[in-house]
Write an enzyme that holds these catalytic residues in place. Structure first.
Site, PDB file in Angstrom:
ATOM      1  N   ASP A 300      38.452  31.652  38.462  1.00 59.46           N
ATOM      2  CA  ASP A 300      39.586  31.609  39.383  1.00 59.46           C
ATOM      3  C   ASP A 300      40.842  31.264  38.554  1.00 59.46           C
ATOM      4  O   ASP A 300      40.902  31.594  37.376  1.00 59.46           O
ATOM      5  CB  ASP A 300      39.336  30.593  40.498  1.00 59.46           C
ATOM      6  CG  ASP A 300      40.029  30.975  41.807  1.00 59.46           C
ATOM      7  OD1 ASP A 300      41.269  31.077  41.783  1.00 59.46           O
ATOM      8  OD2 ASP A 300      39.358  31.160  42.838  1.00 59.46           O
ATOM      9  N   HIS A 323      42.066  34.050  36.782  1.00 59.83           N
ATOM     10  CA  HIS A 323      43.061  34.667  37.656  1.00 59.83           C
ATOM     11  C   HIS A 323      44.485  34.348  37.230  1.00 59.83           C
ATOM     12  O   HIS A 323      45.419  34.545  37.988  1.00 59.83           O
ATOM     13  CB  HIS A 323      42.839  34.216  39.108  1.00 59.83           C
ATOM     14  CG  HIS A 323      41.591  34.758  39.720  1.00 59.83           C
ATOM     15  ND1 HIS A 323      41.234  34.520  41.035  1.00 59.83           N
ATOM     16  CD2 HIS A 323      40.597  35.530  39.215  1.00 59.83           C
ATOM     17  CE1 HIS A 323      40.077  35.118  41.292  1.00 59.83           C
ATOM     18  NE2 HIS A 323      39.678  35.728  40.210  1.00 59.83           N
TER      19      HIS A 323
END
Length: 492
Positions: A300, A323
């Site tokens: 993430d 991310h």
């Protein structure tokens, strides 16, 4: 009485006896005086023979001084082995960690040691203040692992290792903290809490808080639906994390809630790119945070910056896979969010979903302002630059007019390669993004990709300070017109 003849042999013998007796008593008196003035030493270190011999006294005094020095060190250093930790990777060492912390907590500037060469299985635990001494060091040179049995987690916990309400707490060392998260990721029945549940009010100060609606995982035989953060700092100041590796967390690896004066440097976060919701470093309601010289690979955001954060400085970080570095999501559930004074610079991103991103939910209020992204090198990043005020986690999201305002965002020297789109600015119709400046943007596509998109801008106002590659002609120069809808919720 008969007078003693001073010239007789008897007289000389008596004199000699008196002199010998006096000398022996004087020497013995000096020895007694010396030991009375010294601290007692253990029998194992006492001199068992030759007490009146000067040569035998010297090594005894050295041993006494050495013992005294060791005694002083032992009052400030607390090794978990000394409190019963086995370090075999299977025995539950939680009680030993609790006991070592209880002792270290009482002493200012103490050190709790997790020594190298062993693996310590530790269940959820809270290293808590506020009555602990300041400037405690948690020295991790060995490996700490989380339990993988459902019974260790009950109906679900919010964190595994928690440090709460401490001043001057340092976690350092060359060791590894392993959340063993694969048992959570592979459980298809496990619900993944969204990041937005973390972006509202701070979590309560309890390691053992769980959702009352959840059924005990021990009864179902599955891991609970609430995934824990590996390490969480709550309500603490002067926090330092350095040197360690945090890997395979069930969810976020390192979280700071309601903390001030935080330093993170020289450490590593490592989890697979497909591990769900495994943010590297999560900041919430925290101020004056510096993160540098750190490597983050996760599933993430490498760094997630949530509401209540200001004075954030991130530099010399390697991010990827993951991310990217994100501010938000902010404003979920019509909440108010404020983030300001954020600088992210001298950072590399490789194989990430986005590069530098701001994301907010429709319906929120508040303000993101004073953000600079500078000298960012991207490589094979899907979308290197993004503002998304229509963020939605995949569920049905209703259109709303109110929004978290975004203003004063600077992008300088962002360069490298992308795989989908170079720039994506999607701002609110009722509250456009303002003060967005672009300087020295050089982004080129990976040619082998078939579907590439041009820069996208919607309701985004600012300034092109230099020409860009590719041209970002969609940015509207200047400010929104006065007749555009505004609201009064942009101040913080």
């Amino acid at each position: 009485m008969r007078t003693l003849n001073m010239r007789s042999p008897t007289f000389f013998i008596l004199v000699a006896l008196l002199v010998w007796s006096s000398g022996n008593e004087t020497c013995g008196g000096r020895i007694v005086k010396h030991w009375r003035g010294s601290k007692a030493i253990p029998p194992s270190l006492s001199n068992k023979k030759g007490d009146n011999d000067a040569d035998s006294q010297y090594p005894t005094r050295l041993m006494e001084e050495s013992f005294t020095a060791q005694g002083k060190a032992s009052t400030t250093t607390f090794n978990v082995i000394d409190y019963g930790a086995k370090g075999d990777g299977t025995t539950d060492d939680t009680k030993a960690f609790e006991a070592a912390w209880a002792s270290a907590c009482k002493v200012e500037a103490s050190t709790m040691v997790v020594p190298s060469g062993s693996v310590y299985l530790v269940k959820p635990i809270s290293f808590s203040g506020p009555n602990c001494g300041s400037n405690i060091i948690f020295q991790v040179d060995g490996k700490i692992i989380a339990p993988t049995s459902p019974g260790a987690w009950g109906s679900g916990l919010l964190q595994w290792l928690e440090f709460t309400k401490l001043t001057g707490i340092t976690v350092k060392g060359k060791g590894v903290i392993d959340g063993q998260g694969s048992v959570w990721w592979s459980d298809s029945s496990t619900e993944n809490p969204t990041e937005e549940s973390e972006s509202v009010s701070p979590l309560k100060d309890s390691t053992y808080e769980s959702s009352p609606a959840l059924v005990s995982s021990e009864a179902t035989g599955k891991m609970p639906s609430t995934k824990p953060t590996a390490i969480r700092f709550y309500g603490s100041s002067d926090v330092t994390v350095t040197g360690i590796t945090i890997q395979n967390s069930p969810q976020t690896h390192l979280k700071f809630d309601d903390c001030t004066a935080v330093q993170v440097f020289g450490m590593t976060v490592s989890s697979p790119s497909d591990s769900p919701n495994t943010d590297g470093i999560h900041l919430q309601n925290s101020q004056d945070v510096v993160i540098h010289n750190t490597n983050v690979a996760c599933g993430d955001d490498c760094v997630s910056i949530q509401t209540g954060c200001s004075g954030i400085f991130i530099h010399n970080m390697n991010c990827g896979p993951g991310h990217g570095i994100s501010i938000g999501g902010l404003g979920r559930g019509n909440t108010r969010a404020c983030v300001s004074n954020v600088t992210i610079r001298d950072t590399t991103m490789h194989n990430t979903l986005t590069g530098v991103r701001i994301k907010t939910w429709q319906g929120g209020s508040g303000l993101v302002q004073g953000v600079m992204f500078s000298n960012i090198q991207v490589s094979e990043v899907e979308i290197p630059i993004m503002i998304d005020q229509f963020y939605c986690d995949g569920s049905k999201c209703q259109n709303k007019t109110s929004a978290v305002a975004v203003s004063g965002i600077s992008y300088q020297n962002i360069r490298g390669t992308y795989t989908l789109k170079p720039v994506h600015f999607a701002c609110s119709d009722s509250l456009p993004c303002t003060g967005v400046t672009l300087n020295t943007i050089n982004l080129t596509p990976i040619q082998e990709k078939n579907h590439l998109y041009e820069p996208f801008c919607w309701q985004t106002y600012g300034e092109l300070q230099t020409t860009t590659t590719p041209p970002i002609n969609c940015l509207q120069i200047g400010k929104p017109s006065n007749n555009q809808v505004q609201n009064s919720n942009g101040s913080c």
